[in-house]
Motif scaffolding. Structure first.
Motif, mmCIF file in Angstrom:
data_model
loop_
_atom_site.group_PDB
_atom_site.id
_atom_site.type_symbol
_atom_site.label_atom_id
_atom_site.label_comp_id
_atom_site.label_asym_id
_atom_site.label_seq_id
_atom_site.Cartn_x
_atom_site.Cartn_y
_atom_site.Cartn_z
ATOM 1 N N ASP A 134 0.834 -1.218 0.000
ATOM 2 C CA ASP A 134 0.000 0.000 0.000
ATOM 3 C C ASP A 134 0.861 1.258 0.000
ATOM 4 O OD1 ASP A 134 0.858 -0.450 2.601
ATOM 5 O OD2 ASP A 134 -1.103 -0.125 3.541
ATOM 6 N N ARG A 135 1.987 1.182 0.704
ATOM 7 C CA ARG A 135 2.878 2.343 0.746
ATOM 8 C C ARG A 135 3.503 2.581 -0.629
ATOM 9 N NH1 ARG A 135 8.359 2.593 3.362
ATOM 10 N NH2 ARG A 135 8.934 4.641 2.634
ATOM 11 N N PHE A 136 3.911 1.480 -1.251
ATOM 12 C CA PHE A 136 4.525 1.592 -2.574
ATOM 13 C C PHE A 136 3.568 2.247 -3.571
ATOM 14 C CE2 PHE A 136 4.916 -0.234 -6.844
ATOM 15 C CZ PHE A 136 6.183 0.228 -7.185
ATOM 16 N N VAL A 137 2.318 1.715 -3.622
ATOM 17 C CA VAL A 137 1.375 2.217 -4.628
ATOM 18 C C VAL A 137 1.051 3.689 -4.362
ATOM 19 C CG1 VAL A 137 -0.937 1.982 -5.615
ATOM 20 C CG2 VAL A 137 0.415 -0.065 -5.124
ATOM 21 N N SER A 138 0.798 4.044 -3.101
ATOM 22 C CA SER A 138 0.405 5.441 -2.880
ATOM 23 C C SER A 138 1.601 6.391 -3.016
ATOM 24 C CB SER A 138 -0.337 5.628 -1.563
ATOM 25 O OG SER A 138 0.542 5.537 -0.504
#
Ligand code: URA
Length: 235
Positions: free
Chosen positions: A4-8
């Motif tokens: 989730d951190r990567f995508v956002s």
């Protein structure tokens, strides 16, 4: 890095909670398979992550060339005027973007928008002398004696010394190209004013060795690819 951190981090318009929802819906894939757990750990350098089938390519930093129109301010926030950040299209937006250097509200042209503070510092540091090239239009014909005067280093506002600058005259006596190696406040306008002339139009067309794409319309953005980033620092 967590999924989730990567995508956002790569897609600024998607918050962590939006990414979590997309994961639950099975719309986030890693190496082709849906991953429903937003806290799954991925290898950001090698795994292939996609959202709704659209691949996300990892960039630690992003570098955007903007052709700033007049009337837009080089700030991250402004109560009154439109800011350069508001011109960035959704797919290039991410947290931490800022304009590296300022153009006046009525100046057009090349503004670098990035989240790479290190590069911005190197580009803007007074010691780096990265050349910035401007197209200038003036109210009165440009006196050719300004060429050696600018080359020697002009003194403006009764004492402030400018570094040598290269002024190139053009066929049109009201237009020239000017290369500066520093960025004092309103510098181009003040240089011409101190010589009894007045700037009526100003456009930055090059930073370092990187030219503003002549095809880029006013208000348009494009991502600067890795091979061109170093050109921003080139003297
Ligand atoms: N010099 C100016 O006077 N204005 C700018 O926006 C840039 C350089």
């Amino acid at each position: 890095m967590r999924l989730d951190r990567f995508v956002s981090s790569q897609r600024g318009e998607l918050s962590r909670s939006m990414v979590r929802e997309l994961c639950r819906q099975g719309r986030v894939t890693v190496n082709g398979s849906p991953v429903k757990k937003p806290d799954a750990v991925i290898d950001e350098l090698h795994d292939e992550v996609a959202v709704s089938g659209e691949r996300i390519s990892y960039r630690q930093y992003i570098y955007i060339m903007l052709n700033k129109p007049q009337g837009v301010v080089c700030a991250t926030r402004d109560g009154l005027s439109q800011t350069v950040l508001e011109l960035i299209p959704q797919q290039l937006r991410r947290r931490g973007l800022f304009p590296a250097g300022r153009l006046d509200k009525d100046t057009e042209g090349f503004v670098l928008i990035t989240d790479d503070g290190g590069l911005a510092h190197r580009m803007l540091s007074p010691k780096s002398h990265v050349p910035k090239t401007y197209l200038v239009r003036t109210a009165y014909p440009i006196d050719e004696r300004l060429v050696p005067a600018f080359a020697q280093g002009l003194t403006i506002d009764g004492g402030e010394l400018c570094l040598p600058a290269e002024l190139t005259l053009s066929e049109d006596p009201f237009c020239c190209t000017l290369v500066l190696h520093e960025g004092k406040f309103h510098q181009v306008k003040r240089m011409f004013e101190s010589c009894g002339n007045k700037v009526t139009f100003l456009k930055r067309v090059r930073i370092g060795a990187l030219e503003l794409d002549p095809e880029l319309p006013l208000g348009g953005c494009l991502e600067i690819m890795h091979k061109d980033v170093e050109k921003l620092l080139s003297r």
